[in-house]
Write a protein that holds these residues in place. Structure first.
Motif, PDB file in Angstrom:
ATOM      1  N   GLU A 117       0.816  -1.218   0.000  1.00 53.55           N
ATOM      2  CA  GLU A 117       0.000   0.000   0.000  1.00 53.55           C
ATOM      3  C   GLU A 117       0.855   1.276   0.000  1.00 53.55           C
ATOM      4  N   GLY A 118       2.181   1.117  -0.036  1.00 55.37           N
ATOM      5  CA  GLY A 118       3.061   2.285  -0.125  1.00 55.37           C
ATOM      6  C   GLY A 118       3.719   2.706   1.174  1.00 55.37           C
ATOM      7  N   PHE A 119       3.509   1.951   2.245  1.00 54.59           N
ATOM      8  CA  PHE A 119       4.141   2.282   3.525  1.00 54.59           C
ATOM      9  C   PHE A 119       5.629   1.952   3.456  1.00 54.59           C
ATOM     10  N   THR A 120       6.441   2.738   4.151  1.00 58.08           N
ATOM     11  CA  THR A 120       7.878   2.497   4.236  1.00 58.08           C
ATOM     12  C   THR A 120       8.275   2.445   5.711  1.00 58.08           C
ATOM     13  N   LYS A 121       9.435   1.842   5.996  1.00 63.41           N
ATOM     14  CA  LYS A 121       9.914   1.758   7.376  1.00 63.41           C
ATOM     15  C   LYS A 121      10.331   3.133   7.878  1.00 63.41           C
ATOM     16  N   VAL A 122      10.022   3.391   9.140  1.00 59.15           N
ATOM     17  CA  VAL A 122      10.413   4.638   9.782  1.00 59.15           C
ATOM     18  C   VAL A 122      11.855   4.471  10.259  1.00 59.15           C
ATOM     19  N   LYS A 123      12.696   5.440   9.902  1.00 54.72           N
ATOM     20  CA  LYS A 123      14.109   5.336  10.276  1.00 54.72           C
ATOM     21  C   LYS A 123      14.364   5.760  11.719  1.00 54.72           C
ATOM     22  N   PHE A 124      13.801   6.886  12.117  1.00 58.33           N
ATOM     23  CA  PHE A 124      14.001   7.386  13.477  1.00 58.33           C
ATOM     24  C   PHE A 124      12.653   7.509  14.162  1.00 58.33           C
ATOM     25  N   GLU A 125      12.490   6.793  15.256  1.00 56.26           N
ATOM     26  CA  GLU A 125      11.245   6.887  16.017  1.00 56.26           C
ATOM     27  C   GLU A 125      11.493   6.526  17.466  1.00 56.26           C
ATOM     28  N   ARG A 126      10.596   6.971  18.307  1.00 56.60           N
ATOM     29  CA  ARG A 126      10.625   6.594  19.712  1.00 56.60           C
ATOM     30  C   ARG A 126       9.757   5.355  19.829  1.00 56.60           C
ATOM     31  N   LYS A 127      10.380   4.213  20.097  1.00 56.07           N
ATOM     32  CA  LYS A 127       9.635   2.945  20.143  1.00 56.07           C
ATOM     33  C   LYS A 127       8.759   2.881  21.383  1.00 56.07           C
ATOM     34  N   GLN A 128       7.598   2.263  21.193  1.00 57.09           N
ATOM     35  CA  GLN A 128       6.643   2.056  22.276  1.00 57.09           C
ATOM     36  C   GLN A 128       6.954   0.722  22.971  1.00 57.09           C
ATOM     37  N   PRO A 129       6.537   0.573  24.236  1.00 54.39           N
ATOM     38  CA  PRO A 129       6.728  -0.714  24.905  1.00 54.39           C
ATOM     39  C   PRO A 129       6.016  -1.807  24.101  1.00 54.39           C
ATOM     40  N   GLU A 130       6.622  -2.959  24.007  1.00 56.27           N
ATOM     41  CA  GLU A 130       6.075  -4.121  23.288  1.00 56.27           C
ATOM     42  C   GLU A 130       6.044  -3.950  21.764  1.00 56.27           C
ATOM     43  N   GLN A 131       6.601  -2.846  21.233  1.00 55.86           N
ATOM     44  CA  GLN A 131       6.586  -2.635  19.780  1.00 55.86           C
ATOM     45  C   GLN A 131       7.455  -3.662  19.085  1.00 55.86           C
ATOM     46  N   ILE A 132       6.953  -4.154  17.952  1.00 58.09           N
ATOM     47  CA  ILE A 132       7.692  -5.119  17.140  1.00 58.09           C
ATOM     48  C   ILE A 132       8.329  -4.358  15.982  1.00 58.09           C
ATOM     49  N   GLY A 133       9.615  -4.505  15.809  1.00 58.51           N
ATOM     50  CA  GLY A 133      10.299  -3.906  14.665  1.00 58.51           C
ATOM     51  C   GLY A 133      10.117  -2.403  14.566  1.00 58.51           C
ATOM     52  N   SER A 134      10.364  -1.892  13.360  1.00 60.10           N
ATOM     53  CA  SER A 134      10.216  -0.461  13.098  1.00 60.10           C
ATOM     54  C   SER A 134       8.772  -0.142  12.739  1.00 60.10           C
ATOM     55  N   GLY A 135       8.396   1.089  13.008  1.00 62.89           N
ATOM     56  CA  GLY A 135       7.085   1.556  12.588  1.00 62.89           C
ATOM     57  C   GLY A 135       7.075   1.753  11.077  1.00 62.89           C
ATOM     58  N   LEU A 136       5.899   1.988  10.544  1.00 63.82           N
ATOM     59  CA  LEU A 136       5.727   2.213   9.111  1.00 63.82           C
ATOM     60  C   LEU A 136       5.027   3.542   8.911  1.00 63.82           C
ATOM     61  N   ASN A 137       5.351   4.223   7.813  1.00 61.14           N
ATOM     62  CA  ASN A 137       4.633   5.455   7.527  1.00 61.14           C
ATOM     63  C   ASN A 137       4.264   5.546   6.060  1.00 61.14           C
ATOM     64  N   LEU A 138       3.199   6.289   5.809  1.00 61.25           N
ATOM     65  CA  LEU A 138       2.688   6.495   4.460  1.00 61.25           C
ATOM     66  C   LEU A 138       2.471   7.986   4.279  1.00 61.25           C
ATOM     67  N   LYS A 139       3.085   8.538   3.253  1.00 62.25           N
ATOM     68  CA  LYS A 139       2.896   9.956   2.950  1.00 62.25           C
ATOM     69  C   LYS A 139       1.469  10.167   2.454  1.00 62.25           C
ATOM     70  N   LEU A 140       0.798  11.136   3.027  1.00 65.55           N
ATOM     71  CA  LEU A 140      -0.531  11.527   2.597  1.00 65.55           C
ATOM     72  C   LEU A 140      -0.390  12.883   1.907  1.00 65.55           C
ATOM     73  N   LYS A 141      -1.458  13.657   1.826  1.00 66.80           N
ATOM     74  CA  LYS A 141      -1.346  14.997   1.255  1.00 66.80           C
ATOM     75  C   LYS A 141      -0.410  15.834   2.124  1.00 66.80           C
ATOM     76  N   LYS A 142       0.463  16.609   1.466  1.00 61.59           N
ATOM     77  CA  LYS A 142       1.429  17.434   2.190  1.00 61.59           C
ATOM     78  C   LYS A 142       0.713  18.281   3.220  1.00 61.59           C
ATOM     79  N   PRO A 143       1.125  18.330   4.438  1.00 66.65           N
ATOM     80  CA  PRO A 143       2.330  17.801   5.058  1.00 66.65           C
ATOM     81  C   PRO A 143       2.091  16.541   5.884  1.00 66.65           C
ATOM     82  N   TRP A 144       0.992  15.821   5.679  1.00 67.01           N
ATOM     83  CA  TRP A 144       0.563  14.739   6.562  1.00 67.01           C
ATOM     84  C   TRP A 144       1.151  13.378   6.193  1.00 67.01           C
ATOM     85  N   GLU A 145       1.278  12.519   7.213  1.00 64.73           N
ATOM     86  CA  GLU A 145       1.638  11.120   7.011  1.00 64.73           C
ATOM     87  C   GLU A 145       0.901  10.277   8.044  1.00 64.73           C
TER      88      GLU A 145
END
Length: 183
Positions: A49-77
């Protein structure tokens, strides 16, 4: 450009009780989507669906792997995190926020979302349920919704990567000029 969405306002549980989702100064109370799929399968679906791995993020407790993000209309994701809920279940936490590409990401408004993720899961025929973590119950039905409006940041969004390049170039030129004059 503002971002408009809807989010559950009143929900009912399997036991017949109804609950109103709370709103405070930070926004609406977050619901989670729960699926019985592996992290790898879900990552593959979201990647399609176009999501990519997040390079820098503050991980949440119990989080698996890296988060994912999808660019929406500027400036949102849209930012998705997956957490291990044990028993083969994965919890999906999703929110819309100003993109990490902009300085305003650090202090901007954000809101949890579920309908956007539901749409993707339905497209791939993934069974899911909605979980209210604070109440510790599965949601049976959504009675009505909030209309959520994320306002565009009041100051224009600034892309921080080009700013680093410009600052680096200026420092290099002045550094070269300084060292060239003392030698």
């Amino acid at each position: 450009m503002e971002y408009l969405t809807t989010y559950p306002k009143t929900i009912s549980f399997l036991d017949g009780l109804k609950h109103k989702i709370g709103v405070d100064g930070k926004g609406v109370e977050q619901l989670h989507i729960v699926v019985k799929k592996s992290f790898e399968e879900l990552t593959g679906i979201f990647a399609q669906e176009g999501f990519t791995k997040v390079k820098f993020e503050r991980k949440q407790p119990e989080q698996i792997g890296s988060g994912l993000n999808l660019k929406l209309k500027k400036p949102w994701e849209m930012h998705i995190r997956m957490v291990d809920l044990k028993k083969g279940l994965i919890g999906i936490h999703a929110e819309v926020e100003v993109s990490r590409d902009y300085l305003q990401h650090l202090f901007s408004q954000r809101t949890p979302v579920i309908y956007e993720v539901e749409e993707i899961l339905k497209k791939y025929q993934v069974e899911y349920s909605i979980w209210h973590d604070r109440v510790k119950k599965s949601v049976l039905d959504i009675v009505d919704n909030y209309r959520v409006r994320l306002a565009t940041p009041s100051i224009p969004v600034f892309a921080w990567k080009p700013m680093l390049f410009v600052i680096g170039t200026i420092v290099t030129i002045y550094g070269w000029k300084y060292f060239n004059t003392i030698l």
